[in-house]
Write a protein that holds these residues in place. Structure first.
Motif, PDB file in Angstrom:
ATOM      1  N   ALA A 131     -90.927 -79.411 -10.433  1.00 59.92           N
ATOM      2  CA  ALA A 131     -89.608 -79.313 -11.049  1.00 59.92           C
ATOM      3  C   ALA A 131     -88.611 -80.060 -10.184  1.00 59.92           C
ATOM      4  O   ALA A 131     -88.700 -80.031  -8.958  1.00 59.92           O
ATOM      5  CB  ALA A 131     -89.176 -77.864 -11.204  1.00 59.92           C
ATOM      6  N   THR A 132     -87.714 -80.753 -10.822  1.00 57.36           N
ATOM      7  CA  THR A 132     -86.589 -81.370 -10.134  1.00 57.36           C
ATOM      8  C   THR A 132     -85.339 -80.661 -10.634  1.00 57.36           C
ATOM      9  O   THR A 132     -85.062 -80.665 -11.832  1.00 57.36           O
ATOM     10  CB  THR A 132     -86.498 -82.878 -10.438  1.00 57.36           C
ATOM     11  N   VAL A 133     -84.629 -80.027  -9.718  1.00 55.46           N
ATOM     12  CA  VAL A 133     -83.398 -79.336 -10.067  1.00 55.46           C
ATOM     13  C   VAL A 133     -82.262 -80.336  -9.937  1.00 55.46           C
ATOM     14  O   VAL A 133     -81.972 -80.811  -8.845  1.00 55.46           O
ATOM     15  CB  VAL A 133     -83.176 -78.108  -9.163  1.00 55.46           C
ATOM     16  N   GLU A 134     -81.651 -80.684 -11.060  1.00 54.48           N
ATOM     17  CA  GLU A 134     -80.539 -81.643 -11.060  1.00 54.48           C
ATOM     18  C   GLU A 134     -79.224 -80.965 -10.708  1.00 54.48           C
ATOM     19  O   GLU A 134     -78.413 -81.522  -9.990  1.00 54.48           O
ATOM     20  CB  GLU A 134     -80.413 -82.304 -12.436  1.00 54.48           C
ATOM     21  N   HIS A 135     -79.009 -79.778 -11.271  1.00 55.27           N
ATOM     22  CA  HIS A 135     -77.766 -79.044 -11.048  1.00 55.27           C
ATOM     23  C   HIS A 135     -78.081 -77.563 -10.904  1.00 55.27           C
ATOM     24  O   HIS A 135     -78.915 -77.042 -11.629  1.00 55.27           O
ATOM     25  CB  HIS A 135     -76.791 -79.219 -12.215  1.00 55.27           C
ATOM     26  N   ALA A 136     -77.389 -76.911  -9.985  1.00 57.36           N
ATOM     27  CA  ALA A 136     -77.490 -75.467  -9.829  1.00 57.36           C
ATOM     28  C   ALA A 136     -76.120 -74.970  -9.389  1.00 57.36           C
ATOM     29  O   ALA A 136     -75.550 -75.489  -8.434  1.00 57.36           O
ATOM     30  CB  ALA A 136     -78.554 -75.108  -8.791  1.00 57.36           C
ATOM     31  N   TRP A 137     -75.590 -74.012 -10.137  1.00 57.81           N
ATOM     32  CA  TRP A 137     -74.323 -73.442  -9.707  1.00 57.81           C
ATOM     33  C   TRP A 137     -74.311 -71.948  -9.965  1.00 57.81           C
ATOM     34  O   TRP A 137     -74.950 -71.442 -10.861  1.00 57.81           O
ATOM     35  CB  TRP A 137     -73.119 -74.143 -10.322  1.00 57.81           C
ATOM     36  N   ILE A 138     -73.538 -71.249  -9.117  1.00 65.38           N
ATOM     37  CA  ILE A 138     -73.437 -69.805  -9.166  1.00 65.38           C
ATOM     38  C   ILE A 138     -72.191 -69.440  -9.957  1.00 65.38           C
ATOM     39  O   ILE A 138     -71.114 -69.998  -9.723  1.00 65.38           O
ATOM     40  CB  ILE A 138     -73.343 -69.222  -7.741  1.00 65.38           C
ATOM     41  N   LEU A 139     -72.343 -68.510 -10.875  1.00 64.49           N
ATOM     42  CA  LEU A 139     -71.230 -67.991 -11.658  1.00 64.49           C
ATOM     43  C   LEU A 139     -70.981 -66.564 -11.174  1.00 64.49           C
ATOM     44  O   LEU A 139     -71.838 -65.695 -11.359  1.00 64.49           O
ATOM     45  CB  LEU A 139     -71.586 -67.990 -13.145  1.00 64.49           C
ATOM     46  N   VAL A 140     -69.847 -66.326 -10.510  1.00 65.65           N
ATOM     47  CA  VAL A 140     -69.541 -65.007  -9.962  1.00 65.65           C
ATOM     48  C   VAL A 140     -68.456 -64.356 -10.814  1.00 65.65           C
ATOM     49  O   VAL A 140     -67.390 -64.944 -11.011  1.00 65.65           O
ATOM     50  CB  VAL A 140     -69.089 -65.106  -8.485  1.00 65.65           C
ATOM     51  N   ASP A 141     -68.742 -63.175 -11.331  1.00 69.89           N
ATOM     52  CA  ASP A 141     -67.776 -62.399 -12.103  1.00 69.89           C
ATOM     53  C   ASP A 141     -67.002 -61.533 -11.119  1.00 69.89           C
ATOM     54  O   ASP A 141     -67.493 -60.487 -10.675  1.00 69.89           O
ATOM     55  CB  ASP A 141     -68.508 -61.545 -13.140  1.00 69.89           C
ATOM     56  N   ALA A 142     -65.812 -61.984 -10.742  1.00 71.81           N
ATOM     57  CA  ALA A 142     -65.023 -61.295  -9.721  1.00 71.81           C
ATOM     58  C   ALA A 142     -63.533 -61.415 -10.022  1.00 71.81           C
ATOM     59  O   ALA A 142     -63.105 -62.350 -10.695  1.00 71.81           O
ATOM     60  CB  ALA A 142     -65.308 -61.891  -8.346  1.00 71.81           C
ATOM     61  N   ASP A 143     -62.770 -60.461  -9.525  1.00 70.06           N
ATOM     62  CA  ASP A 143     -61.313 -60.547  -9.548  1.00 70.06           C
ATOM     63  C   ASP A 143     -60.889 -61.068  -8.188  1.00 70.06           C
ATOM     64  O   ASP A 143     -61.162 -60.435  -7.161  1.00 70.06           O
ATOM     65  CB  ASP A 143     -60.685 -59.179  -9.788  1.00 70.06           C
ATOM     66  N   ILE A 144     -60.242 -62.228  -8.201  1.00 74.55           N
ATOM     67  CA  ILE A 144     -59.776 -62.844  -6.953  1.00 74.55           C
ATOM     68  C   ILE A 144     -58.266 -63.022  -7.069  1.00 74.55           C
ATOM     69  O   ILE A 144     -57.804 -63.825  -7.888  1.00 74.55           O
ATOM     70  CB  ILE A 144     -60.480 -64.188  -6.699  1.00 74.55           C
ATOM     71  N   PRO A 145     -57.493 -62.246  -6.301  1.00 72.97           N
ATOM     72  CA  PRO A 145     -56.040 -62.376  -6.372  1.00 72.97           C
ATOM     73  C   PRO A 145     -55.597 -63.784  -5.964  1.00 72.97           C
ATOM     74  O   PRO A 145     -56.194 -64.404  -5.083  1.00 72.97           O
ATOM     75  CB  PRO A 145     -55.530 -61.342  -5.362  1.00 72.97           C
ATOM     76  N   VAL A 146     -54.558 -64.264  -6.625  1.00 67.62           N
ATOM     77  CA  VAL A 146     -53.980 -65.564  -6.281  1.00 67.62           C
ATOM     78  C   VAL A 146     -52.510 -65.378  -5.932  1.00 67.62           C
ATOM     79  O   VAL A 146     -51.822 -64.524  -6.493  1.00 67.62           O
ATOM     80  CB  VAL A 146     -54.128 -66.590  -7.435  1.00 67.62           C
ATOM     81  N   ALA A 147     -52.033 -66.176  -5.007  1.00 67.41           N
ATOM     82  CA  ALA A 147     -50.636 -66.093  -4.590  1.00 67.41           C
ATOM     83  C   ALA A 147     -49.742 -66.674  -5.681  1.00 67.41           C
ATOM     84  O   ALA A 147     -50.094 -67.644  -6.347  1.00 67.41           O
ATOM     85  CB  ALA A 147     -50.440 -66.856  -3.292  1.00 67.41           C
ATOM     86  N   VAL A 148     -48.574 -66.060  -5.867  1.00 63.89           N
ATOM     87  CA  VAL A 148     -47.587 -66.565  -6.814  1.00 63.89           C
ATOM     88  C   VAL A 148     -46.239 -66.623  -6.110  1.00 63.89           C
ATOM     89  O   VAL A 148     -46.005 -65.945  -5.110  1.00 63.89           O
ATOM     90  CB  VAL A 148     -47.481 -65.678  -8.078  1.00 63.89           C
ATOM     91  N   HIS A 149     -45.353 -67.457  -6.610  1.00 68.17           N
ATOM     92  CA  HIS A 149     -44.009 -67.536  -6.061  1.00 68.17           C
ATOM     93  C   HIS A 149     -43.212 -66.336  -6.519  1.00 68.17           C
ATOM     94  O   HIS A 149     -43.259 -65.957  -7.686  1.00 68.17           O
ATOM     95  CB  HIS A 149     -43.316 -68.824  -6.524  1.00 68.17           C
ATOM     96  N   GLY A 150     -42.473 -65.752  -5.600  1.00 67.40           N
ATOM     97  CA  GLY A 150     -41.605 -64.641  -5.937  1.00 67.40           C
ATOM     98  C   GLY A 150     -40.330 -65.170  -6.575  1.00 67.40           C
ATOM     99  O   GLY A 150     -39.399 -65.558  -5.883  1.00 67.40           O
ATOM    100  N   ALA A 151     -40.298 -65.223  -7.891  1.00 67.38           N
ATOM    101  CA  ALA A 151     -39.129 -65.743  -8.592  1.00 67.38           C
ATOM    102  C   ALA A 151     -38.802 -64.839  -9.762  1.00 67.38           C
ATOM    103  O   ALA A 151     -39.673 -64.166 -10.303  1.00 67.38           O
ATOM    104  CB  ALA A 151     -39.409 -67.162  -9.105  1.00 67.38           C
ATOM    105  N   SER A 152     -37.555 -64.834 -10.160  1.00 64.84           N
ATOM    106  CA  SER A 152     -37.144 -64.032 -11.302  1.00 64.84           C
ATOM    107  C   SER A 152     -37.564 -64.720 -12.592  1.00 64.84           C
ATOM    108  O   SER A 152     -37.825 -65.922 -12.624  1.00 64.84           O
ATOM    109  CB  SER A 152     -35.635 -63.830 -11.282  1.00 64.84           C
ATOM    110  N   TRP A 153     -37.613 -63.949 -13.676  1.00 67.76           N
ATOM    111  CA  TRP A 153     -37.975 -64.511 -14.967  1.00 67.76           C
ATOM    112  C   TRP A 153     -36.972 -65.574 -15.384  1.00 67.76           C
ATOM    113  O   TRP A 153     -37.334 -66.603 -15.919  1.00 67.76           O
ATOM    114  CB  TRP A 153     -38.079 -63.409 -16.006  1.00 67.76           C
ATOM    115  N   GLY A 154     -35.712 -65.366 -15.090  1.00 64.02           N
ATOM    116  CA  GLY A 154     -34.675 -66.335 -15.438  1.00 64.02           C
ATOM    117  C   GLY A 154     -34.895 -67.670 -14.751  1.00 64.02           C
ATOM    118  O   GLY A 154     -34.758 -68.742 -15.369  1.00 64.02           O
ATOM    119  N   SER A 155     -35.273 -67.637 -13.472  1.00 64.13           N
ATOM    120  CA  SER A 155     -35.503 -68.909 -12.758  1.00 64.13           C
ATOM    121  C   SER A 155     -36.749 -69.604 -13.280  1.00 64.13           C
ATOM    122  O   SER A 155     -36.837 -70.829 -13.286  1.00 64.13           O
ATOM    123  CB  SER A 155     -35.551 -68.690 -11.255  1.00 64.13           C
TER     124      SER A 155
END
Length: 161
Positions: A131-155
């Motif tokens: 067998a020749t493996v051309e592509h292999a990738w891992i799919l992880v089902d996870a919640d990963i928090p991301v940083a957001v800018h602290g801004a008001s809805w109006g801005s």
């Protein structure tokens, strides 16, 4: 995993990095595509059957606690493409397998390959399956928090006017 694995070498290990530190991990799958050649098994009864490759992968949680998969490979030569979920593999009486080994956002996966087994009064012929493996990738089902800018809805609205 590397983008391309050579005509299958029996074992490859790779480190992977999640895009951040996970808050929770619910599961993981492996998606693999490539091509395979199939050998032939001959039996004393006069029958013959395809001799496919076996590919498997594991991620170790702790000693004797692993996440494992080994999907069925095609019994005909040509391309293959599959996605399989990792399942717990533990010794009887051991505590459950967890995803805590990914708590720092880094994991390690080992992929194995070789001719699938056969039994009875049978023997194989050359060439062996490959067998020749051309592509292999891992799919992880996870919640990963991301940083957001602290801004008001109006801005935020003002940025899109």
């Amino acid at each position: 995993m590397p983008a391309r694995l050579a005509a299958f070498v029996y074992e490859r290990t790779a480190t992977f990095h999640l895009p951040g530190i996970p808050a929770v991990v619910r599961g993981a799958s492996l998606h693999v595509s490539g091509t395979t050649e199939v050998g032939t098994i001959y039996c004393d009864s006069g029958s013959q059957s395809p001799w496919p490759m076996a590919l498997s992968a594991l991620m170790v949680d702790s000693p004797d606690h692993e996440w494992f998969l080994q999907p069925a490979m095609p019994h005909v030569a040509g391309p293959f493409d599959w996605t399989a979920a990792f399942r717990p593999f533990v010794l009887e009486g051991s505590p459950l397998v967890t995803w805590s080994f990914l708590d720092d956002g880094v994991g390690e996966i080992t992929m194995n390959g070789g001719p699938d087994g056969y039994g009875g009064f049978c023997w194989n012929s050359l060439p062996r399956p490959t067998a020749t493996v051309e592509h292999a990738w891992i799919l992880v089902d996870a919640d990963i928090p991301v940083a957001v800018h602290g801004a008001s809805w109006g801005s935020m609205k003002a940025m899109y006017r």
